[in-house]
Design a protein around this motif. Sequence first.
Motif, PDB file in Angstrom:
ATOM      1  N   ASN A   1      17.835  33.924  11.399  1.00  0.00           N
ATOM      2  CA  ASN A   1      18.658  34.609  10.406  1.00  0.00           C
ATOM      3  C   ASN A   1      19.286  33.582   9.455  1.00  0.00           C
ATOM      4  OD1 ASN A   1      20.108  36.503   9.031  1.00  0.00           O
ATOM      5  ND2 ASN A   1      21.669  36.796  10.595  1.00  0.00           N
ATOM      6  N   PRO A   2      18.501  33.037   8.508  1.00  0.00           N
ATOM      7  CA  PRO A   2      19.079  32.058   7.576  1.00  0.00           C
ATOM      8  C   PRO A   2      20.006  32.737   6.574  1.00  0.00           C
ATOM      9  CG  PRO A   2      16.828  32.536   6.975  1.00  0.00           C
ATOM     10  CD  PRO A   2      17.088  33.263   8.266  1.00  0.00           C
ATOM     11  N   GLN A   3      21.029  31.993   6.132  1.00  0.00           N
ATOM     12  CA  GLN A   3      21.972  32.551   5.169  1.00  0.00           C
ATOM     13  C   GLN A   3      21.340  32.674   3.791  1.00  0.00           C
ATOM     14  OE1 GLN A   3      25.387  30.030   5.248  1.00  0.00           O
ATOM     15  NE2 GLN A   3      26.280  31.038   7.025  1.00  0.00           N
ATOM     16  N   SER A   4      20.503  31.713   3.430  1.00  0.00           N
ATOM     17  CA  SER A   4      19.917  31.692   2.096  1.00  0.00           C
ATOM     18  C   SER A   4      18.409  31.859   2.208  1.00  0.00           C
ATOM     19  CB  SER A   4      20.229  30.368   1.397  1.00  0.00           C
ATOM     20  OG  SER A   4      19.580  30.314   0.158  1.00  0.00           O
ATOM     21  N   GLN A   5      17.851  32.759   1.414  1.00  0.00           N
ATOM     22  CA  GLN A   5      16.406  32.997   1.421  1.00  0.00           C
ATOM     23  C   GLN A   5      15.699  32.195   0.322  1.00  0.00           C
ATOM     24  OE1 GLN A   5      14.853  34.765   3.725  1.00  0.00           O
ATOM     25  NE2 GLN A   5      16.731  35.384   4.743  1.00  0.00           N
ATOM     26  N   ASN A   6      16.444  31.340  -0.387  1.00  0.00           N
ATOM     27  CA  ASN A   6      15.854  30.559  -1.472  1.00  0.00           C
ATOM     28  C   ASN A   6      14.903  29.512  -0.933  1.00  0.00           C
ATOM     29  OD1 ASN A   6      17.459  31.985  -3.199  1.00  0.00           O
ATOM     30  ND2 ASN A   6      18.947  30.361  -3.513  1.00  0.00           N
ATOM     31  N   HIS A   7      13.979  29.098  -1.777  1.00  0.00           N
ATOM     32  CA  HIS A   7      13.045  28.026  -1.422  1.00  0.00           C
ATOM     33  C   HIS A   7      13.690  26.683  -1.727  1.00  0.00           C
ATOM     34  CE1 HIS A   7       9.776  30.741  -0.559  1.00  0.00           C
ATOM     35  NE2 HIS A   7      10.007  31.362  -1.696  1.00  0.00           N
ATOM     36  N   ASP A   8      13.356  25.686  -0.924  1.00  0.00           N
ATOM     37  CA  ASP A   8      13.908  24.350  -1.132  1.00  0.00           C
ATOM     38  C   ASP A   8      13.390  23.719  -2.421  1.00  0.00           C
ATOM     39  OD1 ASP A   8      15.363  24.507   1.184  1.00  0.00           O
ATOM     40  OD2 ASP A   8      13.814  23.552   2.407  1.00  0.00           O
ATOM     41  N   VAL A   9      12.193  24.101  -2.850  1.00  0.00           N
ATOM     42  CA  VAL A   9      11.600  23.498  -4.048  1.00  0.00           C
ATOM     43  C   VAL A   9      12.429  23.844  -5.281  1.00  0.00           C
ATOM     44  CG1 VAL A   9       9.570  23.462  -5.534  1.00  0.00           C
ATOM     45  CG2 VAL A   9       9.289  23.486  -3.063  1.00  0.00           C
ATOM     46  N   SER A  10      12.821  25.098  -5.411  1.00  0.00           N
ATOM     47  CA  SER A  10      13.605  25.491  -6.584  1.00  0.00           C
ATOM     48  C   SER A  10      14.976  24.815  -6.568  1.00  0.00           C
ATOM     49  CB  SER A  10      13.754  27.010  -6.641  1.00  0.00           C
ATOM     50  OG  SER A  10      14.436  27.488  -5.502  1.00  0.00           O
ATOM     51  N   ASP A  11      15.584  24.700  -5.389  1.00  0.00           N
ATOM     52  CA  ASP A  11      16.872  24.004  -5.303  1.00  0.00           C
ATOM     53  C   ASP A  11      16.723  22.532  -5.666  1.00  0.00           C
ATOM     54  OD1 ASP A  11      18.142  26.319  -4.516  1.00  0.00           O
ATOM     55  OD2 ASP A  11      17.954  25.885  -2.373  1.00  0.00           O
ATOM     56  N   SER A  12      15.619  21.913  -5.248  1.00  0.00           N
ATOM     57  CA  SER A  12      15.388  20.504  -5.567  1.00  0.00           C
ATOM     58  C   SER A  12      15.172  20.313  -7.065  1.00  0.00           C
ATOM     59  CB  SER A  12      14.168  19.991  -4.804  1.00  0.00           C
ATOM     60  OG  SER A  12      14.357  20.096  -3.422  1.00  0.00           O
ATOM     61  N   ILE A  13      14.443  21.228  -7.690  1.00  0.00           N
ATOM     62  CA  ILE A  13      14.200  21.128  -9.133  1.00  0.00           C
ATOM     63  C   ILE A  13      15.517  21.271  -9.898  1.00  0.00           C
ATOM     64  CG2 ILE A  13      13.124  22.297 -11.092  1.00  0.00           C
ATOM     65  CD1 ILE A  13      10.768  22.928  -9.230  1.00  0.00           C
ATOM     66  N   ILE A  14      16.349  22.210  -9.485  1.00  0.00           N
ATOM     67  CA  ILE A  14      17.634  22.411 -10.157  1.00  0.00           C
ATOM     68  C   ILE A  14      18.518  21.176  -9.998  1.00  0.00           C
ATOM     69  CG2 ILE A  14      19.781  23.745 -10.076  1.00  0.00           C
ATOM     70  CD1 ILE A  14      18.059  26.186  -9.397  1.00  0.00           C
ATOM     71  N   GLY A  15      18.555  20.601  -8.801  1.00  0.00           N
ATOM     72  CA  GLY A  15      19.355  19.402  -8.576  1.00  0.00           C
ATOM     73  C   GLY A  15      18.863  18.221  -9.375  1.00  0.00           C
ATOM     74  N   PHE A  16      17.541  18.034  -9.422  1.00  0.00           N
ATOM     75  CA  PHE A  16      16.985  16.927 -10.197  1.00  0.00           C
ATOM     76  C   PHE A  16      17.265  17.113 -11.682  1.00  0.00           C
ATOM     77  CE2 PHE A  16      13.540  15.119 -12.709  1.00  0.00           C
ATOM     78  CZ  PHE A  16      13.634  13.793 -12.343  1.00  0.00           C
ATOM     79  N   ALA A  17      17.055  18.313 -12.186  1.00  0.00           N
ATOM     80  CA  ALA A  17      17.271  18.572 -13.615  1.00  0.00           C
ATOM     81  C   ALA A  17      18.732  18.377 -13.986  1.00  0.00           C
ATOM     82  CB  ALA A  17      16.815  19.984 -13.965  1.00  0.00           C
TER      83      ALA A  17
END
Length: 44
Positions: free
Chosen positions: A7-23
Amino acid sequence: MNEFEKNPQSQNHDVSDSIIGFATSFIFFSLIFAIGVVISVVGR
């Protein structure tokens, strides 16, 4: 099995979070560099 994997709290993908952080960091450091260039050119 770990209960947090079921039961994860966030269903987001790590790739999109990494792209947002890098950008975000890239834009931040580019802005600092641009401010430095403007100060350098104006100071001449």
